[in-house]
Design an enzyme around this catalytic site. Structure first.
Site, PDB file in Angstrom:
ATOM      1  N   CYS A   1       0.849  -1.196   0.000  1.00  0.00           N
ATOM      2  CA  CYS A   1       0.000   0.000   0.000  1.00  0.00           C
ATOM      3  C   CYS A   1       0.885   1.246   0.000  1.00  0.00           C
ATOM      4  O   CYS A   1       1.963   1.256   0.587  1.00  0.00           O
ATOM      5  CB  CYS A   1      -0.962   0.000   1.181  1.00  0.00           C
ATOM      6  SG  CYS A   1      -0.250   0.451   2.765  1.00  0.00           S
ATOM      7  N   GLU A   2       0.402   2.259  -0.671  1.00  0.00           N
ATOM      8  CA  GLU A   2       1.191   3.488  -0.772  1.00  0.00           C
ATOM      9  C   GLU A   2       1.175   4.306   0.509  1.00  0.00           C
ATOM     10  O   GLU A   2       1.997   5.191   0.684  1.00  0.00           O
ATOM     11  CB  GLU A   2       0.708   4.343  -1.944  1.00  0.00           C
ATOM     12  CG  GLU A   2      -0.664   4.933  -1.789  1.00  0.00           C
ATOM     13  CD  GLU A   2      -1.116   5.726  -3.010  1.00  0.00           C
ATOM     14  OE1 GLU A   2      -1.889   6.670  -2.812  1.00  0.00           O
ATOM     15  OE2 GLU A   2      -0.704   5.403  -4.134  1.00  0.00           O
ATOM     16  N   HIS A   3       0.259   4.008   1.417  1.00  0.00           N
ATOM     17  CA  HIS A   3       0.155   4.808   2.634  1.00  0.00           C
ATOM     18  C   HIS A   3       1.094   4.350   3.744  1.00  0.00           C
ATOM     19  O   HIS A   3       1.579   5.172   4.520  1.00  0.00           O
ATOM     20  CB  HIS A   3      -1.290   4.797   3.147  1.00  0.00           C
ATOM     21  CG  HIS A   3      -2.246   5.394   2.168  1.00  0.00           C
ATOM     22  ND1 HIS A   3      -3.429   4.784   1.823  1.00  0.00           N
ATOM     23  CD2 HIS A   3      -2.178   6.529   1.444  1.00  0.00           C
ATOM     24  CE1 HIS A   3      -4.047   5.531   0.929  1.00  0.00           C
ATOM     25  NE2 HIS A   3      -3.316   6.594   0.686  1.00  0.00           N
ATOM     26  N   HIS A   4       1.337   3.044   3.833  1.00  0.00           N
ATOM     27  CA  HIS A   4       2.176   2.525   4.919  1.00  0.00           C
ATOM     28  C   HIS A   4       3.310   1.624   4.435  1.00  0.00           C
ATOM     29  O   HIS A   4       4.111   1.163   5.239  1.00  0.00           O
ATOM     30  CB  HIS A   4       1.317   1.729   5.920  1.00  0.00           C
ATOM     31  CG  HIS A   4       0.183   2.521   6.473  1.00  0.00           C
ATOM     32  ND1 HIS A   4      -1.096   2.447   5.970  1.00  0.00           N
ATOM     33  CD2 HIS A   4       0.145   3.434   7.471  1.00  0.00           C
ATOM     34  CE1 HIS A   4      -1.888   3.270   6.635  1.00  0.00           C
ATOM     35  NE2 HIS A   4      -1.165   3.883   7.556  1.00  0.00           N
TER      36      HIS A   4
ATOM     37  N   GLN B   1      -5.605  -0.068  -3.814  1.00  0.00           N
ATOM     38  CA  GLN B   1      -6.253  -1.169  -4.517  1.00  0.00           C
ATOM     39  C   GLN B   1      -7.229  -0.670  -5.584  1.00  0.00           C
ATOM     40  O   GLN B   1      -7.332  -1.264  -6.664  1.00  0.00           O
ATOM     41  CB  GLN B   1      -6.974  -2.064  -3.509  1.00  0.00           C
ATOM     42  CG  GLN B   1      -7.642  -3.270  -4.130  1.00  0.00           C
ATOM     43  CD  GLN B   1      -8.244  -4.188  -3.088  1.00  0.00           C
ATOM     44  OE1 GLN B   1      -7.699  -4.349  -2.007  1.00  0.00           O
ATOM     45  NE2 GLN B   1      -9.370  -4.811  -3.418  1.00  0.00           N
TER      46      GLN B   1
ATOM     47  N   HIS C   1      -5.361  -6.238   3.662  1.00  0.00           N
ATOM     48  CA  HIS C   1      -4.385  -5.160   3.819  1.00  0.00           C
ATOM     49  C   HIS C   1      -3.746  -5.252   5.206  1.00  0.00           C
ATOM     50  O   HIS C   1      -4.433  -5.138   6.214  1.00  0.00           O
ATOM     51  CB  HIS C   1      -5.076  -3.808   3.652  1.00  0.00           C
ATOM     52  CG  HIS C   1      -5.552  -3.569   2.256  1.00  0.00           C
ATOM     53  ND1 HIS C   1      -5.055  -2.563   1.479  1.00  0.00           N
ATOM     54  CD2 HIS C   1      -6.468  -4.221   1.497  1.00  0.00           C
ATOM     55  CE1 HIS C   1      -5.640  -2.597   0.288  1.00  0.00           C
ATOM     56  NE2 HIS C   1      -6.509  -3.596   0.276  1.00  0.00           N
TER      57      HIS C   1
ATOM     58  N   CYS D   1      -2.030  -3.166   6.660  1.00  0.00           N
ATOM     59  CA  CYS D   1      -2.168  -1.919   7.428  1.00  0.00           C
ATOM     60  C   CYS D   1      -3.457  -1.940   8.248  1.00  0.00           C
ATOM     61  O   CYS D   1      -3.591  -1.180   9.210  1.00  0.00           O
ATOM     62  CB  CYS D   1      -2.108  -0.697   6.514  1.00  0.00           C
ATOM     63  SG  CYS D   1      -3.336  -0.672   5.205  1.00  0.00           S
TER      64      CYS D   1
END
Length: 180
Positions: free
Chosen positions: A71-74, A112, A140, A142
Site C-alpha cells: 500500500c502506498e500509505h504505509h 487497490q 491489507h 495496514c
C-alpha cells in the site's frame, strides 16, 4: 538506499552493527526493489505480441490470480487475488499475459482501487475487447497488523468496462462465475 535503511533501524533503537542486522539494509533494498518491480515493466513487453486471432466472442475468465502488493500509505503488504474477464473482439491474449498484467500493476506502491482500474484498462487497451471486468479481493496488512487490527477484514474492488458496464447480464454472468 541502504544507508537510509541503516538510519531507520538505528532510529528504532537497533544496533545496526549486530550480526543479524549487518546486511539487513542491503537485503531490505533488494526486497523493496523486487516488490516494486512493476515500475520497470512495460505493458507492450509483457504482452510481447501474444495476441491471437479468434472467432470466440464468449467470455474469457481467469480466476484467483494471486497478487502481492504494497500500500502506498504505509508500505505494508496487500495480499489477495484478482478475477479478470474479457469479451474478445476478434483476438484473444495469451493466458499468462493476463497474470503478468496483474503482477505489473500489483508490484507498485498504490491503492487497490487504482490497481483494479489499471488492470482493466490495460487489458482493454491491448486486446481491443468488447468489455473487461476485474474484481480484486485483498487483505491489507495496514488494517490487520496495525491501526484498527481487524484480522479478518478484506477489501473488494471492481471495475467494469464496455459490455461489463453496459449489459447487466454480462456483468452478472461474470460475477456468478467468480462465485463458483
Amino acid at each position: 538506499m541502504s544507508s537510509h535503511y541503516r538510519e531507520v533501524l538505528s532510529g528504532l533503537g537497533e544496533d545496526v552493527g549486530r550480526e543479524g542486522l549487518v546486511d539487513t539494509p542491503t537485503r531490505a533494498v533488494k526486497a523493496l526493489k523486487y516488490l516494486t518491480r512493476g515500475y520497470a515493466m512495460d505493458l507492450d513487453e509483457i504482452v510481447n505480441n501474444a495476441l491471437f486471432s479468434s472467432d470466440n466472442d464468449e467470455m474469457v475468465l481467469l480466476k484467483d490470480v494471486e497478487l502481492y502488493s504494497l500500500c502506498e500509505h504505509h508500505v505494508l503488504p496487500v495480499i489477495g487475488k484478482a478475477h479478470v474477464a474479457y469479451l474478445p473482439n476478434g483476438r484473444v491474449i495469451g493466458l499468462s499475459k493476463i497474470a503478468r498484467i496483474v503482477d505489473m500493476f500489483a508490484a507498485r506502491l498504490q491503492i487497490q482501487e487504482n490497481m483494479t482500474r489499471q488492470i482493466a484498462e490495460a487489458l482493454m487497451d491491448v486486446t481491443g475487447a468488447r468489455g473487461v471486468g476485474v474484481v480484486v479481493e485483498a487483505r491489507h496488512m495496514c488494517m490487520t497488523m496495525r491501526g484498527i487490527e481487524k484480522q479478518h477484514s478484506s477489501m473488494t474492488t471492481s471495475v467494469m468496462l464496455g459490455a461489463f458496464r453496459e449489459d447487466p447480464r454480462t456483468r452478472e454472468e461474470f460475477l456468478d462465475l467468480i462465485r463458483r
